[in-house]
Scaffold this motif. Structure first.
Motif: not given
Length: 313
Positions: A33-35, A38-39, A82-83, A272-274
């Motif tokens: 679920s991370i990718a 992020l997208l 993210v940054s 960072a977690t969200s």
């Protein structure tokens, strides 16, 4: 004493490695679920697969874990997904605010708790009952609720202090003092309330000990007995509570930082977690564990110095 220190350092190292590996495992098993996070929800499966390959999320767990540790031992925690900011810089910019907030809150909490606990244990009577009732009431109220009350009274109604933090890079002492006053007060009230009763019990046990009666029979002043002998004998319990308070506030400061919009580690961890920013999450986990281990190690060393029996335990 040397063996005592070595045992504590060895156990701390085991805890550090174990917690980091456990945290990385949790991130690994949620990597599907991370990718996507992020997208965004509109990303296609092909885009998600490409992002996972780009970030190395498609590699086996042990390879990814070994790669992270290889960088961590060299002080390289990667960059934020993210940054794009290096994790070391992102944490370094936020850590001082949190450490100042928690350290001042803990020190003031212990100072107030020792004063109230000694006062209640010595005076007894109505004063002792008032302190006990106040301690129970303060313990029942969470720090964030106390913070809301303080903001309503001192920031909104009276306008004495800012409701949100005005700390920014390069800000002066006045900005730090005004921005941290209410958060520290909220943590102080909550922390002291939960500590007073435990310190009171420790001091009462010392006051009822045989050596105190012996000192009194020799005509030694009660103040000298309290400040020189009783408080010193109760110091190990106070140090243990000091360590527990620091660890508890370091975890509970997340809500306080959110409430007062303080740019500390707590707000960074939530962000960072969200956003599923794994490198930043792992960096925060590692830094937090290191701080907790250092604090507990210092408390153990001070207890070992005060109480030789603790060195053999």
């Amino acid at each position: 004493m040397l063996m005592f220190i070595l045992r504590r350092v060895a156990s701390s190292a085991v805890i550090l490695v174990s917690v980091c590996c456990a945290a990385y495992a949790l991130l690994f098993f949620s990597s599907s679920s991370i990718a996507r996070n992020l997208l965004g929800p509109e990303a296609t499966p092909d885009q998600v697969a490409l992002k996972e390959a780009e970030l190395g999320l498609d590699e086996p767990f042990l390879i990814r874990l070994a790669g992270w540790w290889a960088g961590a031992v060299q002080g390289d925690f990667g960059t934020s997904w993210v940054s794009g900011q290096p994790v070391f810089e992102a944490i370094g910019a936020r850590l001082p605010v949190t450490l100042v907030l928690v350290t001042l809150a803990v020190l003031l909490t212990m100072l107030l708790a020792v004063i109230l606990a000694a006062w209640a244990a010595v005076k007894r009577g109505i004063l002792d009952q008032v302190i006990q009732v106040g301690s129970i009431a303060g313990t029942a109220l969470p720090a964030f609720l106390i913070g809301l009350i303080l903001v309503t009274v001192f920031a909104i109604q009276l306008g004495w202090l800012p409701a949100i933090s005005t700390i920014y890079p390069g800000s002066g002492l006045a900005s730090w003092a005004s921005s941290l006053a209410l958060p520290i007060l909220a943590l102080l009230i909550s922390g002291a309330a939960s500590t007073v009763m435990q310190l009171r019990s420790a001091i009462l046990r010392q006051l009822d000990a045989d050596y105190v009666r012996t000192l009194r029979s020799r005509g030694i002043d009660d103040r000298e007995i309290l400040f020189v002998h009783v408080l010193r004998s109760a110091a190990p319990a106070a140090l243990t509570l000091l360590g527990l308070q620091f660890v508890g506030m370091l975890g509970g400061v997340v809500v306080i930082e959110q409430l007062f919009a303080i740019a500390g580690i707590g707000t960074l961890a939530v962000s960072a977690t969200s956003t599923s920013d794994a490198p930043l999450v792992m960096g925060i986990v590692l830094y937090t564990i290191i701080i907790v281990i250092i604090v507990n190690l210092l408390v153990d060393l001070m207890n070992g110095w005060l109480n030789p029996k603790a060195r053999a335990s």
